[in-house]
Design a protein around this motif. Structure first.
Motif, PDB file in Angstrom:
ATOM      1  N   MET A 152       0.895  -1.337  -0.023  1.00 52.44           N
ATOM      2  CA  MET A 152      -0.028  -0.125   0.112  1.00 52.44           C
ATOM      3  C   MET A 152       0.926   1.208   0.008  1.00 52.44           C
ATOM      4  SD  MET A 152      -2.882  -1.174   2.442  1.00 52.44           S
ATOM      5  CE  MET A 152      -4.127   0.081   2.060  1.00 52.44           C
ATOM      6  N   PHE A 153       0.354   2.305  -0.467  1.00 49.99           N
ATOM      7  CA  PHE A 153       1.211   3.312  -0.671  1.00 49.99           C
ATOM      8  C   PHE A 153       0.390   4.660  -0.087  1.00 49.99           C
ATOM      9  CE2 PHE A 153       2.483   0.577  -3.846  1.00 49.99           C
ATOM     10  CZ  PHE A 153       3.910   0.545  -3.911  1.00 49.99           C
ATOM     11  N   TRP A 154       1.115   5.623   0.327  1.00 49.05           N
ATOM     12  CA  TRP A 154       0.360   6.854   0.608  1.00 49.05           C
ATOM     13  C   TRP A 154       1.233   7.915  -0.148  1.00 49.05           C
ATOM     14  CZ3 TRP A 154       2.141  11.624   2.619  1.00 49.05           C
ATOM     15  CH2 TRP A 154       1.161  12.374   3.046  1.00 49.05           C
ATOM     16  N   TYR A 155       0.723   8.984  -0.703  1.00 50.02           N
ATOM     17  CA  TYR A 155       1.358   9.830  -1.634  1.00 50.02           C
ATOM     18  C   TYR A 155       0.593  11.401  -0.918  1.00 50.02           C
ATOM     19  CZ  TYR A 155       3.490   6.520  -4.699  1.00 50.02           C
ATOM     20  OH  TYR A 155       3.984   5.436  -5.084  1.00 50.02           O
ATOM     21  N   PRO A 156       1.549  12.180  -0.933  1.00 49.80           N
ATOM     22  CA  PRO A 156       0.800  13.635  -0.705  1.00 49.80           C
ATOM     23  C   PRO A 156      -0.045  14.109  -1.961  1.00 49.80           C
ATOM     24  CG  PRO A 156       3.121  13.959  -0.957  1.00 49.80           C
ATOM     25  CD  PRO A 156       2.936  12.451  -0.966  1.00 49.80           C
ATOM     26  N   LEU A 157      -1.167  14.799  -1.759  1.00 48.65           N
ATOM     27  CA  LEU A 157      -1.956  15.344  -2.952  1.00 48.65           C
ATOM     28  C   LEU A 157      -1.465  16.461  -3.351  1.00 48.65           C
ATOM     29  CD1 LEU A 157      -5.232  14.537  -1.384  1.00 48.65           C
ATOM     30  CD2 LEU A 157      -4.040  13.168  -3.117  1.00 48.65           C
TER      31      LEU A 157
END
Length: 175
Positions: free
Chosen positions: A170-175
């Motif tokens: 899973m990945f989290w990227y800043p918007l």
């Protein structure tokens, strides 16, 4: 990107010769590449010329990254391995990989790159073998990497498999 896991058999032998420079190891003697002969060396020092590394990454079309951040990434890596040859007593970087780790169970391989002029010579395979060998010395058995679709076949030939437990990265990227 695909999440991969490797459970590696460390019983393979490798051919390494020590060079007079204790940080450089002669990995391949007399590589014939386009009718030129090269001695290919391996180094695990983190003292890498950032401009040479950027030039190498640029040669394969990677997006430019801020050199300050690349420097921090290198300093915080568990392992870095570079491949190079000498030309008129200057190192010419032709391959690179780095690894992050928890120093115990897990490691993730990043930034695997071989200069296009040296691809198809077995250097990528040898680079990955050396990375895995060094990680196995530390008894790290779960080795992961992220791979673009066009290189999945390459990594499969090295023993990488899509996570057999079906765990999805899973990945989290800043918007």
């Amino acid at each position: 990107m695909i999440f991969w896991k490797l459970f590696f058999n460390s019983n393979k032998k490798t051919r390494l010769e020590k060079n007079t420079d204790s940080q450089n190891i002669l990995l391949i003697r007399n590589l014939n590449n386009k009718n030129k002969i090269y001695n290919i060396y391996l180094s695990t020092t983190k003292n890498i010329n950032l401009y040479e590394l950027e030039k190498l990454c640029d040669s394969v079309g990677w997006v430019k990254r801020p050199l300050k951040k690349v420097k921090i990434a290198l300093e915080n890596s568990f392992l870095t391995i570079s491949l190079f040859y000498y030309n008129e007593n200057k190192k010419k970087l032709i391959g690179f990989a780095r690894v992050t780790s928890d120093n115990s169970f897990n490691a993730t391989i990043w930034d695997v790159v071989i200069h296009p002029d040296f691809q198809g010579q077995g250097l990528g395979k040898e680079l990955m073998k050396q990375v895995i060998k060094k990680l196995r010395i530390y008894d790290i058995s779960t080795i992961t990497l992220f791979a673009d679709p066009q290189v999945i076949k390459f990594y499969r030939h090295l023993g990488f498999i899509i996570d057999p437990d079906g765990v999805k990265g899973m990945f989290w990227y800043p918007l």
